[in-house]
Every structure is written in structure tokens, then in C-alpha cells.
Write an enzyme that holds these catalytic residues in place. Structure first.
Site, PDB file in Angstrom:
ATOM      1  NE  ARG A   1      40.457  38.704  40.032  1.00 23.65           N
ATOM      2  CZ  ARG A   1      41.077  38.199  41.099  1.00 23.65           C
ATOM      3  NH1 ARG A   1      41.330  36.909  41.177  1.00 23.65           N
ATOM      4  NH2 ARG A   1      41.416  38.981  42.108  1.00 23.65           N
TER       5      ARG A   1
ATOM      6  CB  SER B   1      39.379  45.154  39.635  1.00 19.06           C
ATOM      7  OG  SER B   1      39.572  45.017  41.008  1.00 19.06           O
TER       8      SER B   1
ATOM      9  CD  GLU C   1      38.558  41.413  37.298  1.00 18.90           C
ATOM     10  OE1 GLU C   1      39.734  41.460  37.704  1.00 18.90           O
ATOM     11  OE2 GLU C   1      37.573  41.459  38.063  1.00 18.90           O
TER      12      GLU C   1
HETATM   13  P1  FAD Z   1      27.412  39.444  35.478  1.00 18.63           P
HETATM   14  O1  FAD Z   1      28.054  40.771  35.533  1.00 18.63           O
HETATM   15  O2  FAD Z   1      25.946  39.414  35.430  1.00 18.63           O
HETATM   16  O3  FAD Z   1      27.994  38.613  34.257  1.00 18.63           O
HETATM   17  C1  FAD Z   1      29.378  38.550  34.028  1.00 18.63           C
HETATM   18  C2  FAD Z   1      29.633  37.670  32.795  1.00 18.63           C
HETATM   19  O4  FAD Z   1      29.264  36.330  33.076  1.00 18.63           O
HETATM   20  C3  FAD Z   1      28.769  38.077  31.586  1.00 18.63           C
HETATM   21  O5  FAD Z   1      29.511  37.843  30.426  1.00 18.63           O
HETATM   22  C4  FAD Z   1      27.577  37.145  31.653  1.00 18.63           C
HETATM   23  O6  FAD Z   1      26.972  36.906  30.412  1.00 18.63           O
HETATM   24  C5  FAD Z   1      28.228  35.876  32.183  1.00 18.63           C
HETATM   25  N1  FAD Z   1      27.307  35.063  32.998  1.00 18.63           N
HETATM   26  C6  FAD Z   1      26.689  35.428  34.144  1.00 18.63           C
HETATM   27  N2  FAD Z   1      25.964  34.401  34.634  1.00 18.63           N
HETATM   28  C7  FAD Z   1      26.114  33.377  33.752  1.00 18.63           C
HETATM   29  C8  FAD Z   1      25.608  32.048  33.693  1.00 18.63           C
HETATM   30  N3  FAD Z   1      24.768  31.566  34.622  1.00 18.63           N
HETATM   31  N4  FAD Z   1      25.981  31.270  32.649  1.00 18.63           N
HETATM   32  C9  FAD Z   1      26.804  31.731  31.679  1.00 18.63           C
HETATM   33  N5  FAD Z   1      27.310  32.993  31.674  1.00 18.63           N
HETATM   34  C10 FAD Z   1      26.976  33.796  32.709  1.00 18.63           C
HETATM   35  N6  FAD Z   1      35.405  39.895  41.226  1.00 18.63           N
HETATM   36  C11 FAD Z   1      36.378  39.125  41.764  1.00 18.63           C
HETATM   37  O7  FAD Z   1      36.845  38.165  41.134  1.00 18.63           O
HETATM   38  N7  FAD Z   1      36.888  39.390  43.001  1.00 18.63           N
HETATM   39  C12 FAD Z   1      36.453  40.408  43.752  1.00 18.63           C
HETATM   40  O8  FAD Z   1      36.916  40.599  44.854  1.00 18.63           O
HETATM   41  C13 FAD Z   1      35.421  41.258  43.208  1.00 18.63           C
HETATM   42  N8  FAD Z   1      34.987  42.328  43.888  1.00 18.63           N
HETATM   43  C14 FAD Z   1      34.053  43.149  43.344  1.00 18.63           C
HETATM   44  C15 FAD Z   1      33.644  44.269  44.068  1.00 18.63           C
HETATM   45  C16 FAD Z   1      32.685  45.119  43.547  1.00 18.63           C
HETATM   46  C17 FAD Z   1      32.248  46.334  44.336  1.00 18.63           C
HETATM   47  C18 FAD Z   1      32.113  44.842  42.289  1.00 18.63           C
HETATM   48  C19 FAD Z   1      31.026  45.735  41.731  1.00 18.63           C
HETATM   49  C20 FAD Z   1      32.530  43.747  41.553  1.00 18.63           C
HETATM   50  C21 FAD Z   1      33.502  42.882  42.076  1.00 18.63           C
HETATM   51  N9  FAD Z   1      33.975  41.765  41.370  1.00 18.63           N
HETATM   52  C22 FAD Z   1      34.929  40.951  41.922  1.00 18.63           C
HETATM   53  C23 FAD Z   1      33.462  41.480  40.019  1.00 18.63           C
HETATM   54  C24 FAD Z   1      32.132  40.665  40.032  1.00 18.63           C
HETATM   55  O9  FAD Z   1      31.446  40.815  41.231  1.00 18.63           O
HETATM   56  C25 FAD Z   1      32.346  39.174  39.792  1.00 18.63           C
HETATM   57  O10 FAD Z   1      32.989  38.970  38.565  1.00 18.63           O
HETATM   58  C26 FAD Z   1      31.039  38.377  39.802  1.00 18.63           C
HETATM   59  O11 FAD Z   1      31.307  36.995  39.722  1.00 18.63           O
HETATM   60  C27 FAD Z   1      30.096  38.776  38.681  1.00 18.63           C
HETATM   61  O12 FAD Z   1      28.848  38.154  38.935  1.00 18.63           O
HETATM   62  P2  FAD Z   1      27.517  38.654  38.222  1.00 18.63           P
HETATM   63  O13 FAD Z   1      26.456  37.651  38.522  1.00 18.63           O
HETATM   64  O14 FAD Z   1      27.213  40.030  38.589  1.00 18.63           O
HETATM   65  O15 FAD Z   1      27.931  38.544  36.708  1.00 18.63           O
HETATM   66  P1  NAP Z   2      45.282  45.240  47.955  1.00 13.38           P
HETATM   67  O1  NAP Z   2      45.142  44.365  49.151  1.00 13.38           O
HETATM   68  O2  NAP Z   2      45.447  46.704  48.113  1.00 13.38           O
HETATM   69  O3  NAP Z   2      46.426  44.679  47.004  1.00 13.38           O
HETATM   70  C1  NAP Z   2      46.729  45.317  45.774  1.00 13.38           C
HETATM   71  C2  NAP Z   2      47.064  44.253  44.758  1.00 13.38           C
HETATM   72  O4  NAP Z   2      48.204  43.550  45.195  1.00 13.38           O
HETATM   73  C3  NAP Z   2      45.940  43.264  44.589  1.00 13.38           C
HETATM   74  O5  NAP Z   2      45.547  43.335  43.266  1.00 13.38           O
HETATM   75  C4  NAP Z   2      46.514  41.903  44.957  1.00 13.38           C
HETATM   76  O6  NAP Z   2      46.400  40.951  43.909  1.00 13.38           O
HETATM   77  C5  NAP Z   2      47.999  42.160  45.171  1.00 13.38           C
HETATM   78  N1  NAP Z   2      48.399  41.581  46.467  1.00 13.38           N
HETATM   79  C6  NAP Z   2      48.322  42.172  47.683  1.00 13.38           C
HETATM   80  N2  NAP Z   2      48.832  41.356  48.628  1.00 13.38           N
HETATM   81  C7  NAP Z   2      49.249  40.235  47.998  1.00 13.38           C
HETATM   82  C8  NAP Z   2      49.852  39.024  48.441  1.00 13.38           C
HETATM   83  N3  NAP Z   2      50.147  38.815  49.728  1.00 13.38           N
HETATM   84  N4  NAP Z   2      50.103  38.084  47.516  1.00 13.38           N
HETATM   85  C9  NAP Z   2      49.796  38.271  46.222  1.00 13.38           C
HETATM   86  N5  NAP Z   2      49.215  39.402  45.741  1.00 13.38           N
HETATM   87  C10 NAP Z   2      48.949  40.371  46.624  1.00 13.38           C
HETATM   88  O7  NAP Z   2      44.009  45.000  46.977  1.00 13.38           O
HETATM   89  P2  NAP Z   2      42.554  45.570  47.017  1.00 13.38           P
HETATM   90  O8  NAP Z   2      42.334  46.341  45.792  1.00 13.38           O
HETATM   91  O9  NAP Z   2      42.224  46.169  48.347  1.00 13.38           O
HETATM   92  O10 NAP Z   2      41.734  44.207  46.884  1.00 13.38           O
HETATM   93  C11 NAP Z   2      41.811  43.234  47.906  1.00 13.38           C
HETATM   94  C12 NAP Z   2      41.437  41.877  47.327  1.00 13.38           C
HETATM   95  O11 NAP Z   2      40.092  41.916  46.831  1.00 13.38           O
HETATM   96  C13 NAP Z   2      42.318  41.480  46.155  1.00 13.38           C
HETATM   97  O12 NAP Z   2      42.534  40.096  46.213  1.00 13.38           O
HETATM   98  C14 NAP Z   2      41.497  41.851  44.940  1.00 13.38           C
HETATM   99  O13 NAP Z   2      41.735  41.014  43.834  1.00 13.38           O
HETATM  100  C15 NAP Z   2      40.070  41.657  45.452  1.00 13.38           C
HETATM  101  N6  NAP Z   2      39.162  42.596  44.760  1.00 13.38           N
HETATM  102  C16 NAP Z   2      38.802  42.286  43.483  1.00 13.38           C
HETATM  103  C17 NAP Z   2      37.946  43.111  42.797  1.00 13.38           C
HETATM  104  C18 NAP Z   2      37.499  42.748  41.412  1.00 13.38           C
HETATM  105  O14 NAP Z   2      36.559  43.351  40.911  1.00 13.38           O
HETATM  106  N7  NAP Z   2      38.107  41.780  40.780  1.00 13.38           N
HETATM  107  C19 NAP Z   2      37.451  44.275  43.381  1.00 13.38           C
HETATM  108  C20 NAP Z   2      37.897  44.572  44.665  1.00 13.38           C
HETATM  109  C21 NAP Z   2      38.746  43.725  45.348  1.00 13.38           C
HETATM  110  P3  NAP Z   2      45.075  40.099  43.633  1.00 13.38           P
HETATM  111  O15 NAP Z   2      44.094  41.041  43.032  1.00 13.38           O
HETATM  112  O16 NAP Z   2      45.551  39.056  42.692  1.00 13.38           O
HETATM  113  O17 NAP Z   2      44.606  39.514  44.935  1.00 13.38           O
END
Ligand code: FAD
Ligand code: NAP
Length: 342
Positions: free
Chosen positions: A166, A241, A337
Site C-alpha cells: 500500500r 480501510s 492508509e
Molecule cells: P482519491 O481519493 O481521489 O485520491 C487519493 C490520493 O491520490 C490523493 O492524495 C490524490 O491527490 C492522489 N491522486 C489521485 N489521482 C491522482 C493523479 N492522477 N495523479 C497524482 N495524484 C493523484 N484500496 C485498495 O488498495 N484496495 C481495496 O480493496 C480498496 N477497497 C476499497 C473499498 C471501498 C468501499 C473504498 C471506499 C475504498 C477502497 N480502497 C481500496 C481505497 C481506494 O479506493 C483506492 O485507494 C483508490 O485507488 C483511490 O482512488 P481515487 O481515484 O478515489 O483516489
Molecule cells: P479478510 O479477507 O477478512 O482478511 C483480513 C486481513 O487478513 C486482510 O487485511 C488481509 O490482508 C489478511 N489476509 C487474509 N487472508 C490472507 C492470506 N491468505 N494471505 C495474506 N493475508 C491475508 O479482509 P477483508 O477486510 O474482507 O478484505 C478483503 C481484501 O480486500 C483484502 O485484500 C483487503 O486488503 C481488500 N480491501 C481493501 C480495502 C482498502 O480500502 N484498502 C477495503 C476493503 C477491502 P491484505 O489486506 O493485505 O489483503
């Protein structure tokens, strides 16, 4: 709304519709960017600005007095093809999940585990989005950007982006240096790599009697699991998250395991251990609790939510209370994050 040219709204403009927490902060000025030439003019003008894609990874704790650019750069282009792979250049303002669905409709593999992540293509490299065992770094070849200081177009190869868990150069050394305009992705045409290690995916496949899943099965599984577990930001404001998982070395893991025998952890490729922060927060009793309009989601402790009219500061106050409790109980610092603005 369809924007055919870069459109500007002047003072002050509510950002509520531009962030998935639905925080009602304002911008001094807001401009939709649909062409890079306009972006170059803005950079040449020297006025500082904030960039929003889908607003799904930001927390607005105050008004932004200056200029906010909303990225709506669009377009797909094929840049290379071999018998096994295709490289596609995607404009940064495209919606991430539309890109995933398009790639699946073309039979291209690599993005299926990253289905249904909100936001734009251009934000994906910023925190190296990841889910269900896949990170976007696995498929990124290069990132094209405008340097904010010089206005020059630059290309960063994937190795130069210093992707981590991340994390990337765009969150660290190069924070605020680039406007990402397009990203090149290398997708598979055949011999797709199926990643079904996560328990939730395994369970879904077993329940659907699928023993040899293809890329579409994985995407379907991810979409259904996510839809059933995660709050829809349209219904309940959130940014996914709020905190990152914690990484500790082997020694620290051993010590934690002795104090908390029930602690959950996953060994990482670098030999460290990843502790799910959601579990730590849950253990501190925060799941489902709220302070005023700011809450910790009832099913996903890692997700902070806006129950209605929470301000960014209220969400931040809740986040700090949670951080303090996790530190007191486990001696671990949990890091946000989400990008906290301004
Ligand atoms: P924004 O929120 O608009 O911007 C995020 C940052 O990036 C800001 O600092 C902004 O200035 C910068 N930025 C945006 N676009 C540019 C650009 N073109 N150039 C330079 N800087 C830029 N994330 C995960 O990694 N895994 C997940 O599974 C995941 N699940 C999510 C589920 C939900 C329900 C929600 C609400 C969020 C989730 N996220 C997840 C977080 C998020 O969706 C991601 O980080 C996504 O990539 C953000 O995209 P955005 O366009 O909305 O970015
Ligand atoms: P989950 O499956 O309930 O798992 C809980 C946590 O354990 C996660 O954070 C995941 O790490 C870790 N995990 C589970 N199984 C694993 C494996 N086999 N090997 C390594 N790590 C493992 O998680 P959840 O909340 O429902 O989310 C599912 C996936 O969607 C995850 O990968 C999570 O990162 C992603 N997600 C991300 C966001 C976001 O905003 N970043 C929001 C929702 C969901 P990791 O997070 O490293 O995968």
C-alpha cells in the site's frame, strides 16, 4: 455529468460529492480536467492545487482554500501485443472498476482480484492498490505523469515507482511532485495466473462448485464477497480501510504471540509478519462503536464511516482514539492508509 472540456467552478464549491466520506468541506475553486493541455497551462501558471480522482481515499479535515482539480482524463490505447500479453495504456481519469470489467470482457487477465475497488486508474499506483492477494504493481509496466514543477511529461518504469505494501514513491519521496496522466498495464492473453489463496474466495468457489476457476469466476467471487461485506459509500460514507495492516519482524511477532496467543498474522514474502489491523481494533472493542456521527463499521472494524453529518475532524478524532487504544493494548502503532487533507 459529462464534461467535454475542462470546466471550472468558482468560490466556494462544496466537495461533498467528490469524496466518498461525503464530508461537506469546500474548495476555493474546482476544475474538471479532461485534457492534458489544460493541465499544462495550470502548471505553467504556478498556482498550487490538490488532485482528486474518485475521492475514495481522502479525508477532508478542513476546507481547501485553493484550487482542486478533479481528474476526468479518458481513453484506452493498446501499446504492445505478444502471443501471451497485451499492454494497454489507460488514461488516469478512467474509473478503475470500468477498466477491470472492460479487460474481463476482452478476456484479458490480471485485474480480476482487484474488482470493485472504487476510484480512478491514476490513483491506483499511488498506494499500489491491492486486494485478495494481488497488488497493482504486479501488472503495471509504467506510469506517465506531468512533473508539477517543470510541466514536463515523464515516464516512470514500474521499478522506479518503488512499490511497497500500500505504498509507492508517490506517497513518499515524490509526494505532490506528479500528476499521473496515464498508466500502462501488462495483461495476460492466455495462461492466466489464478490467485485464489484467500479463504473467502476459496469458500465462494466451493459453494459454487467451481474447482478450476477462470478469471471471470474470480472477479464474480470478489464482487459478491465485497458487496456482501463492505459498506457502499453511496449509502454510508467511508473510504475503505482507514488504517494499513501492521508489519512486524519475526522477533516482535514471537513476543506478541506469547502475550496474545490468539493473535492473527500472515507471513510475508520478506519474512516479516502482517497483522490484520481490523482484528486489533476489534479486540479493543471499537467494532460498531461511534462517537457522534463518526463510527467504526459494525462488520469491518478497519472501515471508519460517516453516519450522516460527521465532519472530517470528527472522523479524525475517532481514528486517533482507536490508534491510542491499539497502542496501549498491543504496543503497536497503526498508520492511516487514507490521505488526510489538507
Ligand atoms: P482519491 O481519493 O481521489 O485520491 C487519493 C490520493 O491520490 C490523493 O492524495 C490524490 O491527490 C492522489 N491522486 C489521485 N489521482 C491522482 C493523479 N492522477 N495523479 C497524482 N495524484 C493523484 N484500496 C485498495 O488498495 N484496495 C481495496 O480493496 C480498496 N477497497 C476499497 C473499498 C471501498 C468501499 C473504498 C471506499 C475504498 C477502497 N480502497 C481500496 C481505497 C481506494 O479506493 C483506492 O485507494 C483508490 O485507488 C483511490 O482512488 P481515487 O481515484 O478515489 O483516489
Ligand atoms: P479478510 O479477507 O477478512 O482478511 C483480513 C486481513 O487478513 C486482510 O487485511 C488481509 O490482508 C489478511 N489476509 C487474509 N487472508 C490472507 C492470506 N491468505 N494471505 C495474506 N493475508 C491475508 O479482509 P477483508 O477486510 O474482507 O478484505 C478483503 C481484501 O480486500 C483484502 O485484500 C483487503 O486488503 C481488500 N480491501 C481493501 C480495502 C482498502 O480500502 N484498502 C477495503 C476493503 C477491502 P491484505 O489486506 O493485505 O489483503
Amino acid at each position: 455529468m459529462i464534461f467535454n472540456k475542462s470546466e471550472s467552478m468558482t468560490s466556494p464549491v462544496s466537495l461533498q460529492a467528490y469524496n466518498t466520506f461525503h464530508i461537506d468541506a469546500s474548495a476555493g475553486r474546482l476544475e474538471m480536467i479532461v485534457e492534458t493541455s489544460r493541465l499544462k497551462d495550470i502548471i505553467a501558471g504556478g498556482q498550487p492545487f490538490h488532485i482528486i480522482g474518485g475521492g475514495s481515499n481522502i479525508l477532508l479535515t478542513d476546507d481547501i482554500p485553493g484550487l482542486v482539480l478533479v481528474n476526468r482524463l479518458r481513453g484506452y490505447e493498446m501499446v504492445d501485443k505478444t502471443p501471451d500479453h497485451i499492454t494497454v495504456r489507460v488514461a488516469s481519469g478512467e474509473r478503475w472498476h470500468d477498466f477491470v470489467l472492460w479487460s474481463l470482457s476482452m478476456g484479458y487477465g490480471g485485474l480480476e482480484n482487484l474488482s470493485l475497488i472504487p476510484g480512478t486508474v491514476g490513483a491506483a499506483p499511488i498506494q499500489n492498490i491491492g486486494a485478495y492477494g494481488v497488488e497493482v504493481k504486479d501488472i503495471i509496466v509504467a506510469v506517465h505523469a506531468l512533473d508539477m514543477e517543470t510541466g514536463e511529461e515523464v515516464t516512470l518504469r514500474a521499478e522506479e515507482c518503488r512499490f511497497g505494501y500500500r505504498d509507492s514513491i508517490f506517497k513518499r519521496e515524490a509526494k505532490g511532485q506528479y500528476f499521473i496522466i496515464a498508466v500502462d498495464f501488462r495483461l495476460t492473453l492466455r495462461n492466466h495466473r489464478i490467485v485464489d489463496d484467500y479463504w473467502a474466495i476459496k469458500e465462494w468457489l466451493a459453494a459454487h462448485h467451481i474447482s478450476a476457476p477462470d478469471i471471470r469466476d474470480i472477479s464474480k467471487a470478489v464482487i459478491q464477497i465485497r458487496s456482501s461485506k463492505l459498506p457502499d459509500p453511496e449509502v454510508l460514507g467511508n473510504a475503505g480501510s482507514f488504517f494499513k495492516n501492521v508489519e512486524v519482524d519475526k522477533e516482535k511477532m514471537k513476543a506478541l504471540g506469547l502475550r496474545f496467543p490468539e493473535i492473527k498474522a500472515f507471513e510475508m514474502p520478506n519474512g516479516n509478519f502482517k497483522i490484520p489491523t481490523g482484528w486489533l481494533i476489534d479486540q479493543c472493542g471499537w467494532k460498531g462503536r461511534r462517537i457522534g456521527e463518526a463510527g467504526c463499521h459494525k462488520d469491518q472494524a478497519l472501515v471508519l464511516v460517516n453516519h450522516g453529518k460527521a465532519s472530517g475532524r470528527e472522523i479524525l478524532r475517532l481514528a486517533k482514539a482507536i490508534q491510542a487504544d491499539v497502542e496501549e493494548r498491543f504496543g503497536l502503532m497503526i498508520e492511516p492508509e487514507v490521505n488526510i487533507w489538507p
